[in-house]
Design an enzyme around this catalytic site. Structure first.
Site, PDB file in Angstrom:
ATOM      1  N   LYS A 152       0.820  -1.202  -0.093  1.00  0.00           N
ATOM      2  CA  LYS A 152       0.075   0.049   0.092  1.00  0.00           C
ATOM      3  C   LYS A 152       0.838   1.168  -0.044  1.00  0.00           C
ATOM      4  CE  LYS A 152      -3.989   0.201   2.431  1.00  0.00           C
ATOM      5  NZ  LYS A 152      -5.168   0.165   1.277  1.00  0.00           N
TER       6      LYS A 152
HETATM    7  N1  PMP Z   1      -7.124  -3.459  -2.607  1.00  0.00           N
HETATM    8  C1  PMP Z   1      -6.739  -2.201  -2.332  1.00  0.00           C
HETATM    9  C2  PMP Z   1      -6.057  -1.684  -3.661  1.00  0.00           C
HETATM   10  C3  PMP Z   1      -6.927  -1.803  -0.970  1.00  0.00           C
HETATM   11  O1  PMP Z   1      -6.369  -0.177  -0.967  1.00  0.00           O
HETATM   12  C4  PMP Z   1      -7.230  -2.448  -0.255  1.00  0.00           C
HETATM   13  C5  PMP Z   1      -7.731  -1.417   1.266  1.00  0.00           C
HETATM   14  N2  PMP Z   1      -6.609  -1.807   2.030  1.00  0.00           N
HETATM   15  C6  PMP Z   1      -7.983  -3.500  -0.178  1.00  0.00           C
HETATM   16  C7  PMP Z   1      -7.728  -4.223  -1.642  1.00  0.00           C
HETATM   17  C8  PMP Z   1      -8.456  -4.557   0.858  1.00  0.00           C
HETATM   18  O2  PMP Z   1      -7.408  -4.831   1.790  1.00  0.00           O
HETATM   19  P1  PMP Z   1      -7.639  -4.977   3.273  1.00  0.00           P
HETATM   20  O3  PMP Z   1      -8.395  -6.051   3.195  1.00  0.00           O
HETATM   21  O4  PMP Z   1      -6.190  -5.219   3.730  1.00  0.00           O
HETATM   22  O5  PMP Z   1      -8.139  -3.763   3.948  1.00  0.00           O
END
Ligand code: PMP
Length: 307
Positions: A152
């Site tokens: 991220k």
């Molecule tokens: N894909 C992206 C691009 C994201 O920004 C997120 C949010 N963090 C997710 C998927 C979902 O990830 P998570 O379940 O770890 O929040």
């Protein structure tokens, strides 16, 4: 209701005081990495539970490493900072937080000093039972060999921003990305699942998607143990989405968001389907601690514990 204060490099400050120098790499090149997570208030226990904090902290550290930041924070440091911001704001309600690590130095090749801020906010919970309209974006997901989407990094979200603004202009709620090989990847802040021919499927992590913690929670626990369906991780074609029976987006922020149309094709009946509904209920029960299994995933933020 007043905004929560921000925790920035060890101090609680007002939103307006949480500022960065304009010449920092953080501002100029979006040299930051971040996590978005939620903590849920549990009335029974009088406790605010952060969901899978250790996994979010591990991913933040991995993002810092991958983007070549200096990494001055241990998992324990991050946990203490989260506790400080929640206790400092006396948060006793559901809350969403962004943890942002940034490079304060100037220049494209700056790797330090790494700073940290945590921004808690009241974020609307997903309305259960309501679906969104999605489109296949004409923007392609950035690939693991360009800016890796596995982690991220703030700069990644310019890819998502373009797709999202285009989707809105075209009258849709959410875009779905294909990757450079033309396979289904994910949404802009959520991964994607579909139900087709009785199987619950999601793209593998080699399809240019974030290694989502919610996705893992569904694969490891919610789908097999509560809903009784194993998840098939495989490549997914665009036309499979048009002929799917159900689809949903998921993430810490999105929770379980049903997708009821894609490029105006109704998904299944065009209503929220039974598998999506079951997963949504099971997921929310788990994160809040109504379902008391997996206590290791719900970290009390007031009670003294070690992570
Ligand atoms: N894909 C992206 C691009 C994201 O920004 C997120 C949010 N963090 C997710 C998927 C979902 O990830 P998570 O379940 O770890 O929040």
């Amino acid at each position: 209701m007043a905004d929560f204060k921000i925790w920035m490099n060890g101090r609680l400050v007002l939103q307006a005081e949480a500022v960065l120098p304009v010449n920092s790499a953080a501002v100029f090149y979006a040299t930051n990495v971040f996590e978005g997570l939620r903590a849920y208030w549990n009335e029974r226990d009088g406790e605010l539970y952060g969901f899978r904090l250790a996994d979010h902290f591990a991913r933040l550290r991995e993002s810092m490493k991958m983007m070549r930041f200096s990494v001055p924070y241990s998992v324990e440091d991050l946990f203490e900072a989260v506790r400080a911001v929640l206790a400092g704001n006396e948060v006793r309600e559901d809350v969403h937080m962004h943890l942002v690590a940034y490079v304060g130095g100037a220049g494209l090749d700056a790797t330090s000093p790494t700073g940290l801020y945590i921004n808690p906010r009241r974020r609307q919970r997903v309305v259960e039972g309501k679906g969104v309209s999605a489109c296949i974006s004409s923007w392609v997901r950035t690939s693991d060999n360009a800016i890796p989407i596995r982690l991220k990094c703030g700069a990644n979200y310019q890819n998502g921003r373009l797709a999202r603004l285009q989707a809105k202009v075209d009258g849709y709620d959410e875009p779905i990305f294909l990757n450079g090989r033309g396979r289904v990847a994910e949404g802009t802040g959520a991964t994607l699942f579909m139900v087709r021919k009785g199987r619950l499927c999601t793209p593998t992590t080699s399809n240019d998607i974030l290694e989502s913690i919610t996705r893992t929670t569904i694969i490891e626990d919610v789908a097999p143990n509560v809903v009784g369906m194993d998840v098939v991780e495989r490549e997914i074609d665009r036309t499979e989405l048009y002929t799917a029976d159900e689809a949903f987006l998921c993430g810490s922020g999105y929770e379980i968001t049903p997708v009821t149309s894609i490029d105006r094709f109704p998904v299944g009946t065009g209503e929220v389907g039974p598998v999506t509904r079951a997963i949504s209920t099971a997921y929310i029960n788990l994160v809040r601690g109504v379902d008391m299994r997996h206590p290791e995933w719900r970290t009390p933020t007031y009670k003294p514990v070690r992570l």
